[in-house]
Design an enzyme around this catalytic site. Structure first.
Site, PDB file in Angstrom:
ATOM      1  N   HIS A 126      41.306  35.382  82.698  1.00 37.37           N
ATOM      2  CA  HIS A 126      40.384  35.871  83.780  1.00 37.37           C
ATOM      3  C   HIS A 126      39.084  36.391  83.373  1.00 37.37           C
ATOM      4  O   HIS A 126      37.965  36.270  83.858  1.00 37.37           O
ATOM      5  CB  HIS A 126      41.260  37.016  84.207  1.00 37.37           C
ATOM      6  CG  HIS A 126      40.549  37.685  85.568  1.00 37.37           C
ATOM      7  ND1 HIS A 126      39.952  39.026  85.200  1.00 37.37           N
ATOM      8  CD2 HIS A 126      40.100  37.565  86.809  1.00 37.37           C
ATOM      9  CE1 HIS A 126      39.599  39.448  86.206  1.00 37.37           C
ATOM     10  NE2 HIS A 126      39.350  38.624  87.077  1.00 37.37           N
ATOM     11  N   GLU A 155      36.852  33.653  82.701  1.00 39.62           N
ATOM     12  CA  GLU A 155      36.439  33.060  84.006  1.00 39.62           C
ATOM     13  C   GLU A 155      34.948  34.042  84.509  1.00 39.62           C
ATOM     14  O   GLU A 155      34.259  33.199  84.747  1.00 39.62           O
ATOM     15  CB  GLU A 155      37.324  33.046  84.999  1.00 39.62           C
ATOM     16  CG  GLU A 155      36.975  32.861  86.460  1.00 39.62           C
ATOM     17  CD  GLU A 155      37.488  33.612  87.566  1.00 39.62           C
ATOM     18  OE1 GLU A 155      37.010  34.360  88.449  1.00 39.62           O
ATOM     19  OE2 GLU A 155      38.825  33.714  87.499  1.00 39.62           O
ATOM     20  N   HIS A 156      35.034  35.127  84.230  1.00 36.08           N
ATOM     21  CA  HIS A 156      34.009  35.949  84.517  1.00 36.08           C
ATOM     22  C   HIS A 156      32.867  35.850  83.842  1.00 36.08           C
ATOM     23  O   HIS A 156      31.715  35.538  84.188  1.00 36.08           O
ATOM     24  CB  HIS A 156      34.266  37.529  84.388  1.00 36.08           C
ATOM     25  CG  HIS A 156      35.164  38.066  85.762  1.00 36.08           C
ATOM     26  ND1 HIS A 156      34.540  39.169  86.294  1.00 36.08           N
ATOM     27  CD2 HIS A 156      36.312  37.875  86.249  1.00 36.08           C
ATOM     28  CE1 HIS A 156      35.275  39.456  87.319  1.00 36.08           C
ATOM     29  NE2 HIS A 156      36.494  38.703  87.102  1.00 36.08           N
ATOM     30  N   GLU A 176      37.647  46.384  88.520  1.00 40.79           N
ATOM     31  CA  GLU A 176      38.496  45.453  89.397  1.00 40.79           C
ATOM     32  C   GLU A 176      39.917  45.779  89.423  1.00 40.79           C
ATOM     33  O   GLU A 176      40.614  45.917  90.243  1.00 40.79           O
ATOM     34  CB  GLU A 176      38.167  44.008  89.040  1.00 40.79           C
ATOM     35  CG  GLU A 176      38.777  42.994  89.723  1.00 40.79           C
ATOM     36  CD  GLU A 176      38.464  41.514  89.294  1.00 40.79           C
ATOM     37  OE1 GLU A 176      39.271  40.489  89.986  1.00 40.79           O
ATOM     38  OE2 GLU A 176      37.954  41.320  88.337  1.00 40.79           O
TER      39      GLU A 176
END
Length: 412
Positions: A46, A49-50, A126
């Site tokens: 993740h 991905e960012h 997040e």
């Protein structure tokens, strides 16, 4: 028309030509997700991905964001347990631009220390946002309760501790090991010709090199403990269920029918019994998450703490009823039509078509067509549904996870 091709370096390219639309959807799929992480890498898929949106040798982060927005397009990404996808949707006139932006992100990201620290803070925020959303949090609590320390049981986003510890060296190493040709699928659906897709893909992605690192994915051990997480909130959020089956199990279509009858829509048993007849919950539904060699069946309900025991009792009654008596002929017929209609209507969206192609190829190494799914669903019998119900609904394997201000008092 649907085509499957391979670039010289091994990247698979799936193209579906749809001449009657004005748009095209492009997805760059990578066969890695949180399930492939180990130890200190928790949350790195993740995080990576960012980072691919934070700037390249050719574009700043702002230019990446603006490049497709100014032509009315969209660009985004998501990470799952078993794969990651970077995607864009634009008018077909802007296909070359969209593919170029995605390729630039995918191949030329800088991973600067400054951007890494900024994005680390974004992800930590997040995580906080996610923990403040109990109807989502309870799903992670449920999954972790079933599979505990297995990578499949861990949250996709990672934890505060794991995200704080991820270094640039880890990100680069993970990228080099997993973002390799044999692990990549380019899926395109829309008003575009196969030759143009192949030409663009070959031009932009041919320089990607590397070999896939073999990794044995073990079947996770399932546990049947219950879990409660305290949150000072008004509702009690519940997830309960049982270990499921892999995505390609022979019983997957019978389970699809079972899931739809039990809690798949407004006419489902749980929605009618719990919400419409007794007014005990605003949201209640069932779901099945299938993976390459395992799965998880669950039911979510949001209710008050005092109503939680009654809601759980109704859920278990309906499970027992299907297990002991099966479903009716009317339920079977209606559910088949519902699944068929939902699937075929979803194909009117090129993004949905691209997602179906990309996920199918990256997960199963073949394209499972909508026609194959519909035909398989239509062949499901009452006996098939009863069989999978007996296989899954084993009381000794029941797991209940709850998030709320007080621990639910359940009579099990």
């Amino acid at each position: 028309m649907l085509y499957k091709d391979n670039l010289a370096n091994g990247i698979r390219v799936i193209t579906e030509e749809i001449p009657f639309v004005h748009s095209v959807s492009i997805g760059i799929w990578v066969g890695t997700g949180s399930r492939h992480e180990e130890g200190a890498d928790h949350g790195i898929s993740h995080f990576l991905e960012h980072m691919l949106f934070k700037g390249t040798k050719n574009r700043t982060a702002k230019q990446i964001a603006e490049s497709l927005e100014i032509v009315g397009g969209q660009i985004n990404a998501f990470t799952s347990k078993e794969y990651t996808c970077y995607y864009a949707k634009v008018l077909n006139d802007h296909f070359d631009l969209a593919l170029d932006v995605l390729a630039d992100m995918f191949l030329n990201s800088l991973f600067t220390l400054e951007d890494l620290e900024k994005e680390r803070n974004v992800i930590l925020e997040e995580i906080k946002m996610y923990e403040d959303t109990p109807d989502e949090l309870v799903h992670d609590v449920y999954t972790k309760t079933v599979w505990q320390e297995d990578p499949l049981g861990q949250s996709i986003i990672g934890t505060v501790n794991s995200v704080e510890e991820i270094s640039r060296e880890q990100l680069v190493s993970y990228y080099q090991n997993h973002y390799v040709p044999q692990n990549v699928v380019i899926a395109v659906a829309g008003n575009i010709k196969r030759d143009l897709v192949l030409k663009g893909a070959e031009t932009l992605f041919s320089k990607l090199k590397g070999n896939k690192v073999p990794k044995i994915i073990t079947i996770p051990q399932s546990f049947n403990e219950n879990a409660f997480v305290y949150k000072e909130i008004e509702q009690m959020h519940l997830c309960l269920g049982f270990p499921g089956i892999p995505s390609l199990d022979d019983d997957i279509y019978a389970l699809t029918v079972l899931n739809n009858v039990l809690g798949g829509g407004l006419s489902s048993r749980l929605f009618q019994k719990v919400r419409e007849e007794r007014g005990l919950s605003y949201s209640i539904y069932s779901f099945h998450s299938g993976f390459s060699n395992s799965g998880l069946f669950g039911i979510y309900a949001g209710t008050s703490a005092q109503n939680a025991p009654e809601v759980v009792e109704i859920i278990l009654e309906q499970i027992d009823d299907i297990k002991n008596r099966g479903i009716t002929k009317e339920e079977l017929a209606n559910t088949k039509e519902h699944i068929k209609g939902t699937m075929l209507l979803s194909l009117e969206n090129v993004g949905n078509r691209m997602n179906r192609l990309g996920k199918s190829e990256i997960c199963y190494d073949r394209i499972i067509t909508p026609e194959e799914v519909v035909n398989s669903v239509l062949q499901v019998t009452n006996e098939d549904v009863a069989q999978i119900a007996h296989k899954l609904f084993v009381k000794e394997k029941l797991v209940i996870a709850a998030v709320g201000a007080e621990k639910p008092q359940l009579n099990l």
